[in-house]
Design a protein around this motif. Structure first.
Motif, PDB file in Angstrom:
ATOM      1  N   ALA A  29       0.851  -1.097  -0.129  1.00 53.98           N
ATOM      2  CA  ALA A  29      -0.075   0.018   0.048  1.00 53.98           C
ATOM      3  C   ALA A  29       0.858   1.475  -0.056  1.00 53.98           C
ATOM      4  N   GLU A  30       1.918   1.089   0.502  1.00 56.58           N
ATOM      5  CA  GLU A  30       2.861   2.496   0.776  1.00 56.58           C
ATOM      6  C   GLU A  30       3.525   2.766  -0.380  1.00 56.58           C
ATOM      7  N   LYS A  31       3.318   1.915  -1.486  1.00 54.89           N
ATOM      8  CA  LYS A  31       3.865   1.956  -2.874  1.00 54.89           C
ATOM      9  C   LYS A  31       3.260   2.781  -3.323  1.00 54.89           C
ATOM     10  N   HIS A  32       2.009   3.140  -3.373  1.00 57.94           N
ATOM     11  CA  HIS A  32       1.158   4.208  -4.214  1.00 57.94           C
ATOM     12  C   HIS A  32       1.000   5.373  -3.362  1.00 57.94           C
ATOM     13  N   GLU A  33       1.461   6.433  -3.873  1.00 61.75           N
ATOM     14  CA  GLU A  33       1.303   7.708  -3.342  1.00 61.75           C
ATOM     15  C   GLU A  33       0.580   8.710  -4.293  1.00 61.75           C
ATOM     16  N   PRO A  34      -0.396   9.447  -3.607  1.00 64.02           N
ATOM     17  CA  PRO A  34      -1.067  10.506  -4.760  1.00 64.02           C
ATOM     18  C   PRO A  34      -0.038  11.478  -4.979  1.00 64.02           C
ATOM     19  N   ASP A  35      -0.104  12.252  -6.196  1.00 64.13           N
ATOM     20  CA  ASP A  35       0.597  13.382  -6.684  1.00 64.13           C
ATOM     21  C   ASP A  35       0.271  14.465  -5.778  1.00 64.13           C
ATOM     22  N   PRO A  36       1.360  15.147  -5.368  1.00 65.83           N
ATOM     23  CA  PRO A  36       1.498  16.129  -4.250  1.00 65.83           C
ATOM     24  C   PRO A  36       0.644  17.188  -4.989  1.00 65.83           C
ATOM     25  N   LYS A  37       0.849  17.653  -6.179  1.00 72.17           N
ATOM     26  CA  LYS A  37       0.021  18.830  -6.684  1.00 72.17           C
ATOM     27  C   LYS A  37      -1.505  18.485  -6.645  1.00 72.17           C
ATOM     28  N   PHE A  38      -1.760  17.399  -7.073  1.00 70.52           N
ATOM     29  CA  PHE A  38      -3.014  16.950  -7.145  1.00 70.52           C
ATOM     30  C   PHE A  38      -3.858  17.140  -5.850  1.00 70.52           C
ATOM     31  N   LEU A  39      -3.053  16.558  -4.809  1.00 70.14           N
ATOM     32  CA  LEU A  39      -3.412  16.479  -3.111  1.00 70.14           C
ATOM     33  C   LEU A  39      -3.808  17.977  -2.721  1.00 70.14           C
ATOM     34  N   ALA A  40      -2.755  18.955  -3.101  1.00 67.24           N
ATOM     35  CA  ALA A  40      -2.862  20.203  -2.834  1.00 67.24           C
ATOM     36  C   ALA A  40      -3.962  20.772  -3.230  1.00 67.24           C
ATOM     37  N   GLU A  41      -4.212  20.821  -4.666  1.00 63.77           N
ATOM     38  CA  GLU A  41      -5.384  21.200  -5.168  1.00 63.77           C
ATOM     39  C   GLU A  41      -6.703  20.631  -4.677  1.00 63.77           C
ATOM     40  N   ALA A  42      -6.545  19.421  -4.349  1.00 62.70           N
ATOM     41  CA  ALA A  42      -7.987  18.940  -3.827  1.00 62.70           C
ATOM     42  C   ALA A  42      -8.208  19.421  -2.498  1.00 62.70           C
TER      43      ALA A  42
END
Length: 118
Positions: A83-96
């Motif tokens: 599960a730790e292999k998949h991390e969301p895109d930081p830019k997408f996370l900040a925009e969300a």
């Protein structure tokens, strides 16, 4: 940011998922077609003793079951990945996060919210 030794990032991690999906998709086509071909050409022992109706039912049933087995195997492989292999895109996370903090101005107010304001 610390990266573990066994943790894959970037295109290689994506490529393995795409490769697994491609292989599973190919098996979902090849296995049922091979089963139907085998029954229609009497490649399976005892298939020539069955009536045409029975051959149709058995070959169709086995073809459907084979697709379900391939799908279950693909799901197993997907769940096996860390599960730790998949991390969301930081830019997408900040925009969300930013979009969640913004108030909605265009949305019509419901009657309950209007009552609360009064």
């Amino acid at each position: 940011m610390l990266v573990k030794k066994n943790q894959h990032k970037g295109p290689k991690a994506t490529m393995s998922v795409i490769q697994k999906f491609f292989i599973a998709s190919m098996f979902m086509w090849v296995v049922p077609v091979a089963i139907l071909y085998g029954f229609n050409n009497n490649l399976f022992p005892g298939a020539d003793n069955l009536s045409p109706y029975s051959v149709t039912l058995v070959s169709g049933f086995l073809a459907v079951i084979s697709v379900n087995v391939v799908i279950a195997f693909y799901i197993y492989l997907a769940m096996k990945e860390p599960a730790e292999k998949h991390e969301p895109d930081p830019k997408f996370l900040a925009e969300a996060k930013a979009s969640m903090k913004q108030p909605t101005t265009n949305a019509p107010q419901s009657s309950e919210s209007q009552k609360k304001e009064q």
